[in-house]
Design an enzyme around this catalytic site. Structure first.
Site, mmCIF file in Angstrom:
data_model
loop_
_atom_site.group_PDB
_atom_site.id
_atom_site.type_symbol
_atom_site.label_atom_id
_atom_site.label_comp_id
_atom_site.label_asym_id
_atom_site.label_seq_id
_atom_site.Cartn_x
_atom_site.Cartn_y
_atom_site.Cartn_z
ATOM 1 C CE LYS A 39 -8.214 -1.929 4.715
ATOM 2 N NZ LYS A 39 -8.475 -3.188 4.029
ATOM 3 C CG ASP B 23 -2.996 3.842 4.631
ATOM 4 O OD1 ASP B 23 -3.962 3.647 5.375
ATOM 5 O OD2 ASP B 23 -2.792 3.178 3.589
ATOM 6 C CD1 TRP C 253 -2.133 -2.211 1.837
ATOM 7 C CD2 TRP C 253 -2.909 -1.340 -0.069
ATOM 8 N NE1 TRP C 253 -3.107 -3.051 1.349
ATOM 9 C CE2 TRP C 253 -3.589 -2.549 0.191
ATOM 10 C CE3 TRP C 253 -3.234 -0.623 -1.224
ATOM 11 C CZ2 TRP C 253 -4.580 -3.050 -0.658
ATOM 12 C CZ3 TRP C 253 -4.219 -1.115 -2.069
ATOM 13 C CH2 TRP C 253 -4.879 -2.305 -1.782
HETATM 14 C C1 LIG Z 1 -3.451 -0.020 4.567
HETATM 15 C C2 LIG Z 1 -4.297 0.130 3.351
HETATM 16 N N1 LIG Z 1 -4.234 1.277 2.655
HETATM 17 C C3 LIG Z 1 -4.969 1.452 1.540
HETATM 18 C C4 LIG Z 1 -5.799 0.486 1.063
HETATM 19 C C5 LIG Z 1 -6.599 0.724 -0.193
HETATM 20 O O1 LIG Z 1 -7.870 1.111 0.126
HETATM 21 P P1 LIG Z 1 -9.068 1.191 -0.936
HETATM 22 O O2 LIG Z 1 -9.359 -0.183 -1.411
HETATM 23 O O3 LIG Z 1 -10.172 1.796 -0.108
HETATM 24 O O4 LIG Z 1 -8.635 2.104 -2.034
HETATM 25 C C6 LIG Z 1 -5.932 -0.711 1.775
HETATM 26 C C7 LIG Z 1 -6.881 -1.740 1.287
HETATM 27 O O5 LIG Z 1 -6.983 -2.849 1.706
HETATM 28 C C8 LIG Z 1 -5.135 -0.905 2.932
HETATM 29 O O6 LIG Z 1 -5.179 -2.049 3.619
#
Ligand SMILES: Cc1ncc(COP(=O)(O)O)c(C=O)c1O
Length: 360
Positions: free
Chosen positions: A195, A171, A101
């Site tokens: 989550k 994040d 990510w």
């Molecule tokens: C830590 C983290 N950041 C970002 C994301 C991406 O999020 P999205 O699917 O809402 O774009 C995820 C998705 O699982 C994630 O676990």
């Protein structure tokens, strides 16, 4: 009705009490004669839902007064772009890459300026957190970016990086509201709610007010400017009304549980049950350096792909769902967010123990 133990990494398990409230209020929200789904986002009732959700969130996370809380759409991937579009004034940013990510966020930011990867744990499949105490921070960096809990690999940054005075952007999607945080250490922290906080479709951004400016990269769409949403109290356009309402119910649930310190203790207790079992098992192994282990996402393997498959299939048949590891890493992963009861973890460990005995 029978509910399973859902170990999904997200969208993920929600507190049963919250789901029951949703069901009870589905057709008639507080005597309004309509569902929250059917309500104008400009109505008094809805304004109250949004205001209460924000107030409860602020209380839970002790958000200082000089930070705005924004309820946005577009998921985490939109933040990967919004962060650079709004903050990259010098067109330079430092990224710490501890998983897919953060890597994806860095790639997205490269579209807008110079991205320095100042630390990475890719050399060992992101199974650890590198030393972040003395990084080569660029003098011109507009911010330093981290993904604090790595959903896929199951690591957590427990000591924030020394950003040498630069703005920290984090994040926190997969650890949101799982423990107290000192918000004042961050310029921006954000998380997709799917989550730990609510149904997919809402991203909560907590941002220090001085970072919300008109001075964004040329071409930044109105909807992707933090200022648009800050100026309009997250009501610039039609928000994901129902999903925010459910988040609000989760905030009430968290407050009733005793707040984030209590959640942290509960999460530590649950994670310990699983990690202790993994450490003692001859068959199952955790994949992460112990000091960097996440309280939320616990990846593990047997070392034998066929056995992994057998385990996942038998576990699923026994009511332990979504234990398959991320498609990029294989093996298993148990996500044990706030709403996963301790009983679910205890029963999973019992199941793993029996599986080990039966498959020697
Ligand atoms: C830590 C983290 N950041 C970002 C994301 C991406 O999020 P999205 O699917 O809402 O774009 C995820 C998705 O699982 C994630 O676990």
């Amino acid at each position: 009705m029978s509910r399973v133990y859902n170990f999904s990494a997200g969208p993920a398990v929600l507190p049963e009490e919250v789901l029951k409230t949703c069901a009870a209020e589905m057709l008639d929200y507080h005597g309004s004669g309509m569902s929250v789904m059917e309500m104008s986002h400009r109505s008094k009732e809805y304004e109250n839902i949004l205001d209460t959700a924000e107030a409860d969130f602020r209380e839970l996370l002790s958000v200082p007064d000089n930070y705005k809380v924004l309820f946005l759409q577009g998921g985490g991937n939109t933040q990967f772009a919004m962060v650079p579009m709004n903050l990259m004034k010098n067109k330079v940013a430092d990224y710490i890459v501890t998983g897919q990510w953060a890597k994806k966020a860095a790639r997205e930011a490269e579209m807008y300026g110079k991205v320095n990867i100042v630390a990475s744990s890719q050399d060992k499949t992101f199974s650890y957190i590198p030393d972040l105490s003395n990084l080569d921070i660029d003098d011109d960096a507009d911010y330093v970016y981290i993904c604090q809990n790595n959903t896929i690999y199951g690591t957590t940054i427990k000591e924030l990086p020394n950003t040498k005075g630069k703005t920290l952007v984090s994040d926190v999607s997969s650890m949101f509201l799982s423990e107290p945080m000192d918000v004042s250490k961050y310029g921006v922290l954000w998380g997709g709610v799917q989550k730990n906080v609510g149904p997919a479709g809402v991203t909560i951004v907590v941002i220090r007010e001085d970072l919300i400016t008109e001075d964004v990269l040329p071409g930044t769409p109105t909807m992707l400017r933090y200022k648009t949403h800050a100026d309009n109290k997250s009501l610039y356009n039609t928000p994901p009304c129902y999903n925010i309402y459910v988040c609000g119910l989760v905030f009430k649930w968290l407050k009733e549980m005793g707040g984030l310190s209590v959640m942290k203790e509960r999460n530590e207790e649950k994670a310990k049950i699983l990690y202790d079992f993994l450490d003692g098992s001859q068959m199952f192994k955790g994949t992460v350096v112990p000091k960097d282990r996440s309280l939320m996402n616990v990846p593990f393997i047997t070392g034998n792909e066929e056995l992994d498959k057998k385990f996942i299939a038998e576990a699923s048949a026994a009511g332990f769902k979504n234990l398959k590891g991320h498609r990029t890493v294989g093996g298993m992963r148990a996500s044990i967010y706030n709403a996963m009861p301790k009983e679910g973890v205890v029963k999973l460990v019992e199941f793993m123990d029996n599986f080990e005995k039966n498959n020697k």
